[in-house]
Design an enzyme around this catalytic site. Sequence first.
Site, PDB file in Angstrom:
ATOM      1  N   CYS A 250      54.431  43.834  50.294  1.00 58.61           N
ATOM      2  CA  CYS A 250      53.431  44.769  49.775  1.00 58.61           C
ATOM      3  C   CYS A 250      53.072  45.845  50.803  1.00 58.61           C
ATOM      4  O   CYS A 250      53.918  46.665  51.136  1.00 58.61           O
ATOM      5  CB  CYS A 250      52.199  44.012  49.286  1.00 58.61           C
TER       6      CYS A 250
ATOM      7  N   LYS B 172      45.110  51.467  39.968  1.00 61.54           N
ATOM      8  CA  LYS B 172      45.677  50.311  40.644  1.00 61.54           C
ATOM      9  C   LYS B 172      46.809  49.691  39.825  1.00 61.54           C
ATOM     10  O   LYS B 172      46.674  49.484  38.620  1.00 61.54           O
ATOM     11  CB  LYS B 172      44.584  49.273  40.897  1.00 61.54           C
TER      12      LYS B 172
ATOM     13  N   SER C 215      49.687  44.097  43.149  1.00 65.29           N
ATOM     14  CA  SER C 215      48.263  44.394  43.300  1.00 65.29           C
ATOM     15  C   SER C 215      48.141  45.439  44.410  1.00 65.29           C
ATOM     16  O   SER C 215      48.006  45.115  45.584  1.00 65.29           O
ATOM     17  CB  SER C 215      47.478  43.128  43.672  1.00 65.29           C
TER      18      SER C 215
ATOM     19  N   HIS D 147      54.046  40.770  45.265  1.00 67.00           N
ATOM     20  CA  HIS D 147      53.575  39.529  45.875  1.00 67.00           C
ATOM     21  C   HIS D 147      54.209  38.318  45.193  1.00 67.00           C
ATOM     22  O   HIS D 147      53.540  37.576  44.462  1.00 67.00           O
ATOM     23  CB  HIS D 147      52.054  39.430  45.759  1.00 67.00           C
TER      24      HIS D 147
ATOM     25  N   GLU E 295      54.784  35.592  46.369  1.00 62.51           N
ATOM     26  CA  GLU E 295      54.191  34.355  46.892  1.00 62.51           C
ATOM     27  C   GLU E 295      52.868  34.000  46.215  1.00 62.51           C
ATOM     28  O   GLU E 295      52.355  32.879  46.395  1.00 62.51           O
ATOM     29  CB  GLU E 295      53.969  34.487  48.402  1.00 62.51           C
TER      30      GLU E 295
ATOM     31  N   ARG F 216      36.479  39.154  41.546  1.00 61.83           N
ATOM     32  CA  ARG F 216      35.812  39.718  42.727  1.00 61.83           C
ATOM     33  C   ARG F 216      35.447  41.183  42.499  1.00 61.83           C
ATOM     34  O   ARG F 216      34.301  41.592  42.711  1.00 61.83           O
ATOM     35  CB  ARG F 216      36.738  39.588  43.930  1.00 61.83           C
TER      36      ARG F 216
END
Length: 310
Positions: free
Chosen positions: A142, A163, A192, A235, A237, A249
């Site tokens: 990323c 985003k 992300s 990502h 992972e 969040r």
Amino acid sequence: MPIRTQSDLPAKEILERENIFVMDENRAMHQDIRPINIVIVNLMPLKEDTELQILRSLSNTPLQVDVSFVTPASHESTHTSLSHLNKFYQTFDEIKHSYFDGLIITGAPVELMEYEEVDYWEEICEIMEWSKTHVTSTLHLCWGAQAGLYYHYGIPKKLLDKKMFGVYRHKVMNRKIPLVRGFDDYFYAPHSRHTEVPKEDILKQEDLMILAESEEAGVFLVINKTGSQIFVMGHPEYDRLTLHKEYVRDRDKGLPIELPLNYYPQDDPEQKPMLQWRSHGNILYANWLNYYVYQQTPYEFINTEDIYSN
């Protein structure tokens, strides 16, 4: 794969509950095999979550992997306890005279800043330069991938209109490259991020090859000709709930955040998110370890200049 960690690393107990073979130092010392030495530069704020995710991703080959963690000395972490950092992390100065089979540079929540404004940018540049002679292959994730393309090839990042957030469908572009061996024609992976590296800028570099991309999310996977530098824009992972935690969040902070794409059943955040990327994520990490780390590093690792001259 047996993953060798410090015996009291918190992630070790969680991995063992998931039936992942984790080995402590005492047992590893009694095995007469050559382990792979991987160093992870962890730039994520929630370091323990990232430790668990990456160790889980590294656990799917029969190779033994010794893992070390590094955190920038030029940055003060506010989301991970000082005791955890002091116990399980080293600084770059402490490892820079050593040689490693593989290096992972994680993402970081600093996309909206210019690279030179990041307080640990000079240290990351030093690490990336060091990797050319002290590491067989480096996996950039990323922001780490964008930073690596900027440092090594001068390719700038571009701010997105909104985003890139969710799970996106990608197409394999070159099936003959070992990094994507075992992949289906199409696969899913999480993203992300607020920025991207334009495809046309990557294609200008003769040393780089795009291995996977998405119509919606753009370039996902890039490799250089020697396999010493690999760039992953998303990502793979991430665990099942990582995007959910990020969504909650930001929503609770009142930030402008949309539901992650292709993630919740019926786009209902009250439902359990769909895990659609784990198998290909595991294959990616396993292929990197096997074809670009283990197969490329001699038993007695001296330095990478010897490797590439043979």
